[in-house]
Design an enzyme around this catalytic site. Structure first.
Site, PDB file in Angstrom:
ATOM      1  N   ASP A  52      -2.554   3.317  -4.403  1.00  0.00           N
ATOM      2  CA  ASP A  52      -1.630   3.203  -5.535  1.00  0.00           C
ATOM      3  C   ASP A  52      -1.192   4.560  -6.084  1.00  0.00           C
ATOM      4  OD1 ASP A  52      -1.937   0.444  -5.306  1.00  0.00           O
ATOM      5  OD2 ASP A  52      -3.645   0.440  -6.670  1.00  0.00           O
ATOM      6  N   LYS A 101       2.882   5.822  -2.992  1.00  0.00           N
ATOM      7  CA  LYS A 101       3.359   6.009  -1.604  1.00  0.00           C
ATOM      8  C   LYS A 101       4.717   5.339  -1.400  1.00  0.00           C
ATOM      9  CE  LYS A 101      -0.444   4.057  -0.233  1.00  0.00           C
ATOM     10  NZ  LYS A 101      -1.167   3.993  -1.511  1.00  0.00           N
ATOM     11  N   GLY A 149       0.369  -2.904  -1.907  1.00  0.00           N
ATOM     12  CA  GLY A 149       1.492  -3.255  -2.769  1.00  0.00           C
ATOM     13  C   GLY A 149       2.213  -1.959  -3.068  1.00  0.00           C
ATOM     14  N   HIS A 150       3.368  -1.759  -2.470  1.00  0.00           N
ATOM     15  CA  HIS A 150       4.107  -0.497  -2.608  1.00  0.00           C
ATOM     16  C   HIS A 150       5.365  -0.754  -3.430  1.00  0.00           C
ATOM     17  CE1 HIS A 150       2.023   1.249   1.229  1.00  0.00           C
ATOM     18  NE2 HIS A 150       1.181   0.850   0.313  1.00  0.00           N
ATOM     19  N   GLN A 197      -3.161   1.945   1.335  1.00  0.00           N
ATOM     20  CA  GLN A 197      -4.418   2.288   0.666  1.00  0.00           C
ATOM     21  C   GLN A 197      -4.513   3.812   0.508  1.00  0.00           C
ATOM     22  OE1 GLN A 197      -4.894  -0.253   3.546  1.00  0.00           O
ATOM     23  NE2 GLN A 197      -4.064  -1.466   1.889  1.00  0.00           N
TER      24      GLN A 197
END
Ligand code: GDP
Ligand code: IMO
Ligand code: MG
Length: 430
Positions: free
Chosen positions: A13, A16, A40-41, A225
């Site tokens: 988080d 990225k 989750g990007h 990650q």
């Protein structure tokens, strides 16, 4: 042959998604190489927020090719809903813009069931997984009982594999995890529907990438990650089940190590972590709460509040070495506006001794104290800054100090979630 890897330097988080979206202007192809929809990007373009779990963060740039590499584990239902949503918004107009590796492993319903049931049984000792079946899918891959897309596309191979594996999984679910058994026919017919819809995207992405690199196309490799969640180098067992560090970009795509031209680390201006496990600079007081609120630190995948703390240079220095990072992209500097004092952890102390490198032992990690240096804060909002000169002197000094303690230059500084809220100092492909 330019292939640039983007890797999270902390516990995920770091931003990225935003950085990959921004760098995509310089790339032809964007590739995910490990993880799955535990990621989750978040991308914010023209005020519109998009959260991606499986599709690479280059997808909002028309004409760029997105690749899901062999190292990724794919939940077909999640991927299809992501494709549908993006298509409705006018992206991914042609099937050829998305490629899924025929060697990527498929997440099955028993993987999710096992993940969730195990976490429940672990109680207080839980890892805090995302419950998406990521760990159990990688376990099966290593145990050589996974189902790859190439197997999934062939109904006889798929049926045989499912029959065989389900017998074992159901026995485990029932007797060890006290869960209900899963039904072969239900899974088989559900997955038949997915197969029909995903087949057009499935291809040999390794050969595709080799050819693209030979033709001097620019490839951007998007890590999921962060380095501290790497199964080998992270805070084991409180990690994810893949190699998140840059080496994973080679194994997870088939691109050879000598073809990687640069590794860029993404670092948040402070530290966060979701889920359980050691976090030396964690703040459980009002300062940590202020970071959480000001930084809107709630998970993009599970919505869980993220644990927050000061910047940990021991963690980032370790990540720089492990990944061979030649530059860092600093995110969320704007969130630090309004703090009187900003702290940087430069080392730890354990049993009266200085610790400069990240320890493996969880009992050491739980017993150490961070050594901090204090820097004066600033009060001006930063979102409008577009060059380092636009930053208040104290913010500039903080950035310079981060470069020193991490022994790595910044190639960009992000001052807001929006694509344009960025100070870009260097093109990562040059
Ligand atoms: P990722 O998993 O590394 O892609 O990061 P996430 O998307 O899970 O979390 C990063 C969050 O910070 C997202 O909500 C982003 O929109 C947001 N973000 C990224 N860069 C910045 C920044 O410089 N400032 C602020 N305020 N938010 C940012
Ligand atoms: P992005 O790509 C932050 C964490 C989970 C849990 C541990 C194991 O958005 O940075 P898993 O479901 O992978 O078995 O969970 O890893 N985790 C993440 N934390 N960002 C992520 O992805 C994460 N993906 C997994 O919270 O602690
Ligand atoms: Mg995330």
């Amino acid at each position: 042959m330019p292939a640039v890897v983007v890797v999270g330097a902390q516990w995920g988080d770091e931003g990225k998604g935003k950085v990959v979206d921004l760098f995509t202007q310089h790339a032809d192809i964007v590739v995910r190489y490990q993880g799955g929809n535990n990621a989750g990007h978040t991308l914010v373009v023209d005020g519109h927020k998009t959260v991606l779990h499986l599709i690479p963060s280059g997808v909002l740039h028309p004409g760029k090719v997105c690749v899901i590499g062999n190292g990724v584990v794919v939940d077909p239902a999640v991927l299809l809903s992501e494709i549908d949503e993006l298509r409705q918004r006018g992206f991914l107009r042609e099937d050829s813009l998305l490629k899924i590796s025929d060697r990527a492993n498929v997440i099955m319903p028993y993987h999710r069931a096992i993940d969730v049931a195990r976490e429940r049984l672990r109680g207080e000792g839980r890892i805090g997984t995302t419950g998406r079946g990521i760990g159990p899918t990688y376990e099966d891959k290593m145990a050589r009982i996974g189902i790859r897309f190439a197997d999934f596309l062939d109904d006889t191979t798929f049926s045989d594999a499912l029959q065989r594996t389900l017998k074992e999984k159901n026995a485990y679910l029932r007797s060890m995890l006290k869960e209900k058994a899963l039904d072969f026919d239900a899974i088989h017919s559900e997955y038949r529907g997915y197969r029909a819809r995903l087949a057009p995207y499935v291809t040999d992405t390794t050969t595709y990438l080799h050819n693209a690199l030979r033709q001097s196309q620019r490839v951007l490799l998007e890590g999921a990650q962060g380095t501290m969640l790497d199964v080998d180098h992270g805070t084991y067992p409180f990690v994810t089940s893949s190699n998140t560090a840059a080496g994973g970009a080679c194994t997870g795509t088939g691109i050879a190590p000598r073809d990687l031209s640069a590794v860029i680390g993404i670092v948040k201006a402070y530290t966060t972590r979701v889920g359980s496990g050691p976090f030396p600079t964690e703040l459980t007081d009002a300062v940590g709460e202020k970071l959480r609120q000001d930084g809107d630190e709630f998970g993009a995948t599970t919505g869980r509040p993220r644990r927050c703390g000061w910047f940990d240079a021991v963690v980032v220095r370790n990540a720089v070495r492990l990944n061979g990072m030649s530059g860092l992209a600093l995110t969320k500097l704007d969130v630090l506006t309004g703090f009187e004092t900003i702290r940087i952890c430069t080392a730890y102390e354990f049993a009266g001794r200085r610790v400069q490198d990240f320890p493996a032992s969880n009992s050491v990690l739980n017993g150490l104290t961070p050594v901090y240096e204090d820097w004066p804060g600033w009060h001006e909002p930063l979102q409008g800054a577009r060059s380092l000169a636009d930053l208040p002197a104290n913010a500039r000094a903080y950035v310079r100090r981060l470069e020193e303690v991490t022994e790595t230059p910044m190639i960009m500084v992000s001052v807001g979630a929006g694509r344009n809220q960025t100070i870009l100092l260097r093109n990562p492909f040059e």
